[in-house]
Write an enzyme that holds these catalytic residues in place. Structure first.
Site, PDB file in Angstrom:
ATOM      1  CD  GLU A   1      -1.633   5.973  -3.324  1.00 42.98           C
ATOM      2  OE1 GLU A   1      -2.886   5.359  -3.766  1.00 42.98           O
ATOM      3  OE2 GLU A   1      -1.828   6.185  -2.315  1.00 42.98           O
TER       4      GLU A   1
ATOM      5  CE  LYS B   1      -4.100   1.736   2.105  1.00 43.17           C
ATOM      6  NZ  LYS B   1      -3.285   3.322   2.072  1.00 43.17           N
TER       7      LYS B   1
HETATM    8  S1  IVH Z   1      -6.506  -0.875  -4.339  1.00 49.31           S
HETATM    9  C1  IVH Z   1     -10.883  -0.095  -5.513  1.00 49.31           C
HETATM   10  N1  IVH Z   1      -4.520  -1.291  -4.080  1.00 49.31           N
HETATM   11  O1  IVH Z   1      -4.859   3.319  -0.454  1.00 49.31           O
HETATM   12  C2  IVH Z   1      -9.464  -0.536  -5.480  1.00 49.31           C
HETATM   13  N2  IVH Z   1      -4.782   0.697  -3.076  1.00 49.31           N
HETATM   14  O2  IVH Z   1      -6.561   3.221   2.131  1.00 49.31           O
HETATM   15  C3  IVH Z   1      -9.339   0.660  -4.227  1.00 49.31           C
HETATM   16  N3  IVH Z   1      -3.271   2.619  -2.438  1.00 49.31           N
HETATM   17  O3  IVH Z   1      -7.707   4.873  -2.536  1.00 49.31           O
HETATM   18  C4  IVH Z   1      -7.540   1.254  -3.760  1.00 49.31           C
HETATM   19  N4  IVH Z   1      -1.765   1.646  -2.533  1.00 49.31           N
HETATM   20  O4  IVH Z   1      -4.800   5.144  -2.790  1.00 49.31           O
HETATM   21  C5  IVH Z   1      -5.168   0.469  -3.862  1.00 49.31           C
HETATM   22  N5  IVH Z   1      -2.036  -0.892  -3.893  1.00 49.31           N
HETATM   23  C6  IVH Z   1      -3.169  -0.279  -3.868  1.00 49.31           C
HETATM   24  C7  IVH Z   1      -2.487   0.707  -3.246  1.00 49.31           C
HETATM   25  C8  IVH Z   1      -3.754   1.432  -3.092  1.00 49.31           C
HETATM   26  C9  IVH Z   1      -2.142   2.670  -2.222  1.00 49.31           C
HETATM   27  C10 IVH Z   1      -4.007   3.655  -1.771  1.00 49.31           C
HETATM   28  C11 IVH Z   1      -5.339   4.182  -2.705  1.00 49.31           C
HETATM   29  C12 IVH Z   1      -6.556   3.973  -1.637  1.00 49.31           C
HETATM   30  C13 IVH Z   1      -6.239   4.300  -0.801  1.00 49.31           C
HETATM   31  C14 IVH Z   1      -7.099   3.258   0.582  1.00 49.31           C
END
Ligand code: IVH
Length: 654
Positions: free
Chosen positions: A168, A113
């Site tokens: 991101e 993440k």
């Molecule tokens: S998936 C439906 N994958 O974390 C898809 N998010 O707390 C939703 N983020 O808004 C997001 N790395 O900005 C996804 N590998 C990753 C991510 C990621 C960072 C961020 C993203 C999201 C936030 C959620």
């Protein structure tokens, strides 16, 4: 081959190399070779402006600063994720998935993440079309022009049907640190973390600023894709997108947890910050069955790492003296373990930061550690019973010299140029990698050299003998000999290195290159007036003044003479062509030209032997003005410098 084919082929080649470099981190040609290709393409496009397309690699930073951002609706809601803060919550998420899927087999894709900001990117007809920030999830901001400058975001893709990706935008730690150093030097506030810095960079109105921030875009989702998420990621990677390779299929929650633990201990080694792990049910059919709540998908979860914070007490506040004499207050802490590392110091940056935190000695504070950066105090948790305020010393703690804080500056400085602390930092800077590159001249050796008065100025380095060094602690004959020969070798380094080694404020690597290229010698720079200095690219009044002040200081002039005597490189071969219709001429570009981009115009002028300067002076031969020209045009009129338009420029070139 037709020009059109030539342009097409060249673009493909440039795109290939950009993909190797920015997406795969595996360049297969040198930067210089790449530059040649881009210049070739720019030259062709300049001669054939009708062939320029928005997805050409030359058009990434073409846009003008904008008035503001336009709101734009998302094609489908851009949701956030639910969080699991510990193992129990992650297991609860898994139990719910299992229940909702009614005993069917399923698996997760585990991804890092990344801690940045999310952005959607749309493509149509095989070209990048638009980029939108998350905003409130329904409506975001159109950041298309800025997103174009992100090199890992492909401008051209094979698929011609419209599609949208989400991912991101992140700033790597190294770029973040460098940016903060620059901001501090310019008297600006530091960004608290790479996420804020990335958000700031994506949301500035001027795309050239975004470009200079070196953002990355990691794609983690393909909207509306069939099959499985892991296949989507693979397809995105194949299509030229940057997809984080640190991902894994997890068949059950125990594998998922071990992925979390593994990356918790490895995360400090990553070039960017992560704040957790994201788990997504792999099968799209199962995702559809699990569906969404109002906030987030039921098929995904973010396992958040606990912030690496610890509560401790500030025992004292010391000040450190840097190369420019700037004093940095440092909190001395009751030592505490933070994720396996003992933290006993934290930087407080400057007096204003201490005031902002309302921190006093004796207070209990929360300290945060991220990566290998120096820990920092986040906030005061409890005031100490016997707290006492920190007072910036009036005299330097190292040499006793006067401390001065100039109007408008964040830092207080020791103004004694002979201060040993400043001297040590100067030598450290002088010998560091990327500057004079003197291997073997480490901190311990520098301390001894300064303390034993063997080095009173960086020029003394060139007088050191192997015998003198061999007598010092932890120095054998062999290593002494090596250091002396490394010092000697550094004489041959080109002028820009020497210039940045001098440690003139605001004159780093890039400005040094530009100055050397403009003036051709150190004497030329040292003897230049403010006006002349500002004739060099990217040199404004502040930098010019700093250079002027440096060379006005008698001590610095002595240093320069001693370096000359020591045989360092004082001249620079200007790469500029001395033949061509514009040889010897300096031109200034202002406003928007009808067909040429700024880069293209610059290239044409340089190819014709001319030089492009950033500001107008009496030495300017012509000002090339386009639409919306501003103060440079006024200045040209004041100084009676000839003003021409694009057409007249082309006539000069012909
Ligand atoms: S998936 C439906 N994958 O974390 C898809 N998010 O707390 C939703 N983020 O808004 C997001 N790395 O900005 C996804 N590998 C990753 C991510 C990621 C960072 C961020 C993203 C999201 C936030 C959620």
């Amino acid at each position: 081959m037709s020009v059109q084919e030539q342009v097409h082929q060249l673009r493909e080649t440039v795109r290939h190399h950009e993909h190797q470099y920015y997406v795969l981190d595996a360049p297969d040609i040198s930067d210089a070779e790449y530059d040649v290709l881009v210049r070739e393409l720019q030259a062709l496009e300049t001669r054939h402006p009708e062939l320029v397309t928005a997805d050409s690699p030359t058009q990434r930073v073409g846009g003008k600063p904008r008035e503001g951002f336009v709101k734009m609706a998302h094609s489908s809601a851009m949701l956030s994720l639910d969080n699991a803060l510990d193992e129990t919550e992650l297991r609860a998420f898994d139990a719910r998935v299992r229940e909702l899927l009614g005993g069917e087999e399923y698996r997760y894709v585990a991804e890092l993440k990344m801690d940045g900001l999310s952005m959607a990117a749309r493509y149509e007809g095989g070209s990048f079309l638009a980029a939108i920030t998350r905003g409130d999830g329904e409506i975001g901001e159109d950041v298309t022009a800025n997103a174009r400058t992100i090199r890992s975001l492909p401008m051209k893709v094979a698929q011609t049907e419209p599609f949208e990706v989400r991912g991101e935008v992140v700033m790597h730690r190294a770029a973040f640190d460098r940016m903060n150093v620059e901001r501090e030097a310019a008297g600006l506030a530091r960004f608290a973390n790479p996420r804020n810095a990335a958000a700031g960079a994506l949301r500035v109105l001027d795309p050239t600023v975004t470009a200079s921030r070196r953002l990355h875009y990691y794609t983690y989702f393909l909207v509306g894709a069939p099959g499985s998420h892991s296949e989507s990621l693979e397809r995105l990677h194949q299509a030229g997108f940057k997809v984080n390779p640190n991902r894994r299929i997890c068949h059950d929650i125990d594998e998922a947890l071990s992925f979390c633990r593994e990356w918790d201990s490895k995360r400090d080694g990553l070039p960017y910050e992560i704040d957790g792990i994201v788990f997504k049910v792999d099968s799209v059919a199962q995702q559809v069955r699990l569906g969404y709540t109002a906030r987030a998908p039921r098929w995904a979860i973010a396992f958040k790492y606990a912030a690496r914070q610890v509560e401790t007490r500030v025992l004292d506040i010391l000040v450190q003296v840097g190369r420019t004499g700037a004093l940095t207050p440092v909190a001395v802490l009751e030592p505490k373990q933070v994720s396996g590392v003992t933290v006993s110091r934290a930087t407080l940056h400057n007096e204003d930061e201490i005031a902002r935190l309302q921190l006093q000695i004796g207070d209990s504070v929360i300290v945060e550690r991220s990566g290998d950066v120096i820990p920092k105090v986040v906030r005061v948790e409890a005031r100490g019973a016997e707290r006492r305020p920190f007072l910036m010393p009036t005299h330097c703690p190292v040499c006793g010299g006067h401390i001065v804080r100039e109007e408008g500056e964040a830092a207080s400085r020791c103004i004694n140029t002979n201060c040993p602390a400043r001297l040590k930092e100067s030598v450290r800077h002088f010998s560091s990698r990327g500057v004079m590159n003197i291997d073997g001249l480490g901190d311990a050796l520098i301390d001894q050299l300064v303390e034993k008065s063997l080095v009173k100025s960086v020029a003394d380095l060139y007088q050191l003998t192997a015998e003198q060094l061999a007598g010092l602690d932890r120095m054998g004959e062999k290593s002494a000999g090596n250091v002396v020969s490394n010092i000697s070798d550094s004489r041959k380094l080109p002028l820009p290195r020497l210039l940045s080694a001098l440690g003139i404020r605001f004159v780093g690597e890039r400005t040094s290159e530009l100055l050397a290229e403009h003036f051709g010698s150190l004497d030329g720079i040292a003897g230049a007036t403010t006006e002349e200095l500002q004739g060099a690219e990217e040199v404004g009044p502040k930098v010019a003044e700093s250079i002027l002040n440096f060379f006005a200081e008698p001590e610095n002039r002595v240093l320069v003479e001693r370096l000359r005597d020591a045989g360092l490189t004082f001249t620079h071969t200007i790469r500029r062509k001395t033949v061509g219709p514009l040889a010897g001429k300096t031109l200034v570009l202002t406003g928007t030209l009808p067909t040429l981009t700024r880069d293209a115009a610059k290239q044409l002028i340089e190819d014709a032997g001319g030089k492009v300067a950033g500001s107008v002076s009496r030495k300017t031969s012509y000002v090339v003005a386009g639409a919306d020209a501003g103060s440079k045009l006024d200045k040209a009129r004041d100084l009676a410098v000839p003003v021409i338009d694009e057409k007249e420029l082309m006539d000069l070139l012909a």
